[in-house]
Design an enzyme around this catalytic site. Structure first.
Site, PDB file in Angstrom:
ATOM      1  N   HIS A 170      60.492 -74.005  35.120  1.00 20.31           N
ATOM      2  CA  HIS A 170      60.619 -72.739  34.725  1.00 20.31           C
ATOM      3  C   HIS A 170      59.427 -71.833  34.872  1.00 20.31           C
ATOM      4  O   HIS A 170      59.583 -70.599  35.220  1.00 20.31           O
ATOM      5  CB  HIS A 170      60.690 -72.707  33.010  1.00 20.31           C
ATOM      6  CG  HIS A 170      60.210 -71.582  32.151  1.00 20.31           C
ATOM      7  ND1 HIS A 170      61.335 -70.567  32.190  1.00 20.31           N
ATOM      8  CD2 HIS A 170      59.126 -71.059  31.570  1.00 20.31           C
ATOM      9  CE1 HIS A 170      60.849 -69.396  31.430  1.00 20.31           C
ATOM     10  NE2 HIS A 170      59.614 -69.734  31.074  1.00 20.31           N
ATOM     11  N   TRP A 213      66.644 -73.696  28.128  1.00 20.94           N
ATOM     12  CA  TRP A 213      66.418 -73.626  29.621  1.00 20.94           C
ATOM     13  C   TRP A 213      65.092 -73.400  29.983  1.00 20.94           C
ATOM     14  O   TRP A 213      64.312 -73.614  31.033  1.00 20.94           O
ATOM     15  CB  TRP A 213      67.349 -72.816  30.455  1.00 20.94           C
ATOM     16  CG  TRP A 213      68.609 -73.481  30.408  1.00 20.94           C
ATOM     17  CD1 TRP A 213      69.885 -72.889  29.728  1.00 20.94           C
ATOM     18  CD2 TRP A 213      69.057 -74.432  31.206  1.00 20.94           C
ATOM     19  NE1 TRP A 213      70.981 -73.894  30.131  1.00 20.94           N
ATOM     20  CE2 TRP A 213      70.529 -74.813  30.889  1.00 20.94           C
ATOM     21  CE3 TRP A 213      68.397 -75.514  31.922  1.00 20.94           C
ATOM     22  CZ2 TRP A 213      71.341 -75.738  31.498  1.00 20.94           C
ATOM     23  CZ3 TRP A 213      69.244 -76.562  32.606  1.00 20.94           C
ATOM     24  CH2 TRP A 213      70.562 -76.718  32.195  1.00 20.94           C
ATOM     25  N   HIS A 271      71.618 -77.646  41.834  1.00 25.05           N
ATOM     26  CA  HIS A 271      72.499 -78.616  40.947  1.00 25.05           C
ATOM     27  C   HIS A 271      73.568 -79.174  41.770  1.00 25.05           C
ATOM     28  O   HIS A 271      73.888 -80.314  42.041  1.00 25.05           O
ATOM     29  CB  HIS A 271      72.837 -78.027  39.677  1.00 25.05           C
ATOM     30  CG  HIS A 271      72.125 -78.144  38.600  1.00 25.05           C
ATOM     31  ND1 HIS A 271      70.963 -77.425  38.232  1.00 25.05           N
ATOM     32  CD2 HIS A 271      71.902 -79.114  37.364  1.00 25.05           C
ATOM     33  CE1 HIS A 271      70.519 -77.451  37.353  1.00 25.05           C
ATOM     34  NE2 HIS A 271      70.798 -78.715  36.800  1.00 25.05           N
ATOM     35  N   TYR A 279      61.515 -64.502  39.282  1.00 20.94           N
ATOM     36  CA  TYR A 279      61.841 -63.540  38.211  1.00 20.94           C
ATOM     37  C   TYR A 279      61.019 -62.394  38.302  1.00 20.94           C
ATOM     38  O   TYR A 279      61.531 -61.476  38.333  1.00 20.94           O
ATOM     39  CB  TYR A 279      61.862 -64.626  36.644  1.00 20.94           C
ATOM     40  CG  TYR A 279      62.093 -63.628  35.685  1.00 20.94           C
ATOM     41  CD1 TYR A 279      63.605 -63.315  35.471  1.00 20.94           C
ATOM     42  CD2 TYR A 279      61.257 -62.905  34.912  1.00 20.94           C
ATOM     43  CE1 TYR A 279      64.000 -62.566  34.472  1.00 20.94           C
ATOM     44  CE2 TYR A 279      61.797 -62.175  33.857  1.00 20.94           C
ATOM     45  CZ  TYR A 279      63.195 -62.007  33.635  1.00 20.94           C
ATOM     46  OH  TYR A 279      63.465 -61.212  32.505  1.00 20.94           O
ATOM     47  N   ASN A 286      62.472 -74.097  28.117  1.00 18.57           N
ATOM     48  CA  ASN A 286      61.314 -75.047  27.353  1.00 18.57           C
ATOM     49  C   ASN A 286      61.594 -76.324  27.778  1.00 18.57           C
ATOM     50  O   ASN A 286      60.641 -77.602  27.571  1.00 18.57           O
ATOM     51  CB  ASN A 286      61.388 -74.699  25.951  1.00 18.57           C
ATOM     52  CG  ASN A 286      60.819 -73.512  25.496  1.00 18.57           C
ATOM     53  OD1 ASN A 286      59.527 -73.375  25.468  1.00 18.57           O
ATOM     54  ND2 ASN A 286      61.600 -72.669  25.338  1.00 18.57           N
ATOM     55  N   TRP A 287      62.868 -76.819  28.266  1.00 14.85           N
ATOM     56  CA  TRP A 287      62.884 -78.308  28.426  1.00 14.85           C
ATOM     57  C   TRP A 287      62.219 -78.886  29.717  1.00 14.85           C
ATOM     58  O   TRP A 287      62.148 -79.875  29.955  1.00 14.85           O
ATOM     59  CB  TRP A 287      64.605 -78.859  28.491  1.00 14.85           C
ATOM     60  CG  TRP A 287      65.253 -78.656  29.716  1.00 14.85           C
ATOM     61  CD1 TRP A 287      65.566 -77.622  30.517  1.00 14.85           C
ATOM     62  CD2 TRP A 287      65.453 -79.617  30.481  1.00 14.85           C
ATOM     63  NE1 TRP A 287      66.108 -77.900  31.291  1.00 14.85           N
ATOM     64  CE2 TRP A 287      66.044 -79.238  31.656  1.00 14.85           C
ATOM     65  CE3 TRP A 287      65.468 -80.975  30.182  1.00 14.85           C
ATOM     66  CZ2 TRP A 287      66.574 -80.215  32.774  1.00 14.85           C
ATOM     67  CZ3 TRP A 287      65.875 -82.168  31.447  1.00 14.85           C
ATOM     68  CH2 TRP A 287      66.547 -81.465  32.443  1.00 14.85           C
ATOM     69  N   ASN A 288      62.074 -77.980  30.532  1.00 21.69           N
ATOM     70  CA  ASN A 288      61.562 -78.324  32.154  1.00 21.69           C
ATOM     71  C   ASN A 288      60.648 -77.145  32.537  1.00 21.69           C
ATOM     72  O   ASN A 288      60.802 -76.343  33.226  1.00 21.69           O
ATOM     73  CB  ASN A 288      62.745 -78.383  33.195  1.00 21.69           C
ATOM     74  CG  ASN A 288      62.322 -78.949  34.271  1.00 21.69           C
ATOM     75  OD1 ASN A 288      61.101 -79.062  34.569  1.00 21.69           O
ATOM     76  ND2 ASN A 288      63.141 -79.507  35.267  1.00 21.69           N
ATOM     77  N   ILE A 289      59.168 -77.397  31.926  1.00 22.79           N
ATOM     78  CA  ILE A 289      58.364 -76.257  32.076  1.00 22.79           C
ATOM     79  C   ILE A 289      58.109 -75.983  33.777  1.00 22.79           C
ATOM     80  O   ILE A 289      57.801 -74.836  34.076  1.00 22.79           O
ATOM     81  CB  ILE A 289      57.195 -76.599  31.437  1.00 22.79           C
ATOM     82  CG1 ILE A 289      57.602 -76.472  29.640  1.00 22.79           C
ATOM     83  CG2 ILE A 289      56.117 -75.668  31.486  1.00 22.79           C
ATOM     84  CD1 ILE A 289      58.141 -75.154  29.445  1.00 22.79           C
TER      85      ILE A 289
END
Length: 513
Positions: free
Chosen positions: A410, A402, A443, A418, A404-407
């Site tokens: 993130h 989670w 989502h 965060y 690294n797939w959508n920088i």
């Protein structure tokens, strides 16, 4: 001197041999190689094969001789025997982890070939059973019910009202016309309206299709995240200015890169010089969710790179539409009856059959969106930061996937959600759970509202990632953790798809077909 003494003289000594251009000659005073000794060592310069076996005679002609055996062929009989006697060494099997072997390219190629062959069989079976179902004209109906009514396009255009309102508020805050508290309240109202207004339009306008609803809500969600970052960053700039800082830190202002093609240099801006329409809309179009005053810029537009990405976008879009129409739609339709009858074995069979095309389409979509489309947009805008994804396929934990797939998402979560939570005293676990909650909300927002029904499957699927991340991180490592991540991706998505499609048919048509 006796005969025996004569036999021990220099004439009877063993001679060593050396190679010369004319052949072999023996030199006195050296020992020759016995059958059990090592081959002779040649310390002099060894001539090439042509020089050894060819020489010129008196008439100037080159005479060729038969090549003599090479030193390797002159190995002694003892060496041959030793090789026959000793054929084992201390070593591990290649498939053992202790061997240190890592070149499995052939096995990977085998997996690709097997995957292509198995999917080709499924695709051929699909063609034989259903015929050609691909219809590009039908795609238009997914966006428009009435060719003279474009509610999604008008809804996206209306987002400019919220964008310009945010810019106007920031300009008032920069000159001190309104207080920080007033600006905070106004920004809160604008951001809330950006989530409520499009959802209300999608739910009330009957001509809005589900695909059009997903598209318009997706655009509003992206603009929501961008405007949140926009007001946050400008507030930090005002705090720095109030603290009488002379320069912006590198976190908020990146140096520009001069163009090498002779055009104008990208100039840096400083607060409040960034509060312009040009700066605002460049940020809204840029492939990022995090705002900063000066983005890293590339020196020029690479036309070949741009054309390749454009070709990929067009080709992969057509491929996605064709695979969905030809492969997924029949499988989903055939899955309705087992779900209605609650036939567990048939449900599992339908789920596994849907998993392959669903996952393949998801992978193609990832490449189309995060590589082709975002690189095309970045190249067109000369946006320098192309880190849209990292090696998520090597993820050995759910949290690594989670992250690294959508920088872009993130980075936004890390920068604006965060870390601020950690700064306010929350623990890392609480902050992580809060991030998953926000992600689960969006989502569900992007699925339930366009379908005009609320089932919470997407929300629960995202929240299920929290215990899954704990389990994988605690009990599975290495290849086992990576396999668990892939399994969750391959199986988890088809479950959500079948749940929503089943409920959509029940809710809107009253029965399944």
């Amino acid at each position: 001197m006796s005969d025996r003494a004569e036999t021990r003289g220099p004439a009877a000594r063993r001679r060593r041999t050396t190679i010369t251009g004319g052949g072999v000659k023996q030199v006195n005073g050296s020992k020759s190689s016995d059958a059990g000794d090592k081959p002779p060592q040649y310390t002099g310069k060894i001539k090439t094969e042509d020089e050894v076996h060819n020489h010129t005679n008196k008439n100037g002609k080159v005479e060729k001789h038969q090549p003599i055996s090479s030193p390797r062929k002159q190995r002694s009989a003892a060496e041959d025997i030793n090789e026959k006697l000793s054929c084992h060494v201390l070593q591990e099997s290649l498939l053992s982890s202790a061997s240190g072997y890592s070149n499995y390219r052939g096995i990977l190629n085998w997996c690709v070939v097997m995957l292509v062959l198995s999917n080709a069989r499924l695709f051929l079976e699909n063609i034989i059973k259903y015929g050609i179902l691909v219809d590009p004209i039908q795609v238009v109906s997914l966006f428009l019910k009435d060719p003279y009514s474009w509610p999604a396009a008008w809804l996206i255009t209306a987002s400019n009202v919220f964008i310009l309102a945010s810019l106007y508020i920031e300009r008032r805050l920069a000159v001190g016309t309104i207080s920080e508290m007033t600006g905070l309240i106004l920004h809160f109202l604008i951001l809330t309206s950006m989530l409520v207004f499009p959802a209300a339009i999608v739910l009330t306008v009957t001509s809005m299709t589900p695909v059009g609803g997903v598209l318009s809500l997706g655009v509003y969600t992206v603009f929501f995240l961008k405007l949140y970052s926009y007001q946050d960053t400008n507030r930090w700039c005002r705090e720095i200015r109030q603290a009488k800082a002379k320069r912006l830190t590198r976190s908020y202002s990146c140096p520009s890169v001069a163009q090498s093609n002779g055009s104008a240099v990208h100039t840096n801006v400083s607060y409040p010089g960034n509060l312009t329409h040009r700066n605002m809309y460049y940020f809204l179009l840029a492939p990022t969710l995090c705002y900063q005053l000066n983005f890293p810029r590339s020196s020029r537009i690479r036309k070949r790179f741009l054309m390749r990405r454009l070709f990929e976008m067009l080709f992969l879009m057509q491929l996605l539409v064709g695979l969905i129409q030809q492969w997924m739609v029949p499988t989903i339709q055939n899955s309705m009856k087992p779900f209605q009858e609650m036939n567990f074995s048939r449900m599992v069979e339908r789920l596994l059959k849907l998993a392959v095309p669903n996952h393949l389409i998801w992978l193609i979509f990832f490449y189309w969106f995060f590589h082709s489309s975002m690189n095309f947009l970045a190249e067109l805008l000369q946006f320098g930061d192309r880190g849209f994804y990292r090696d998520w396929w090597n993820s050995e934990s759910v949290t690594y996937f989670w992250a690294n797939w959508n920088i872009p998402v993130h980075k936004w979560c890390l920068r604006h959600f965060y870390k601020p939570m950690l700064g306010k005293g929350f623990s890392k676990l609480q902050a992580q759970i809060a991030v998953f909650l926000v992600s689960a909300f969006f989502h569900e927002y992007l699925v339930s509202v366009p379908l005009k029904m609320f089932r919470m499957w997407a929300f629960m699927g995202m929240m299920a990632q929290v215990p899954l991340a704990w389990f994988v991180g605690r009990f599975l490592t290495g290849n086992y953790g990576n396999a668990a991540v892939w399994l969750s991706l391959i199986i988890g998505q088809p479950v959500a798809v079948l749940m929503y499609v089943h409920d959509y048919y029940i809710y809107h048509y009253g029965t399944t077909t």
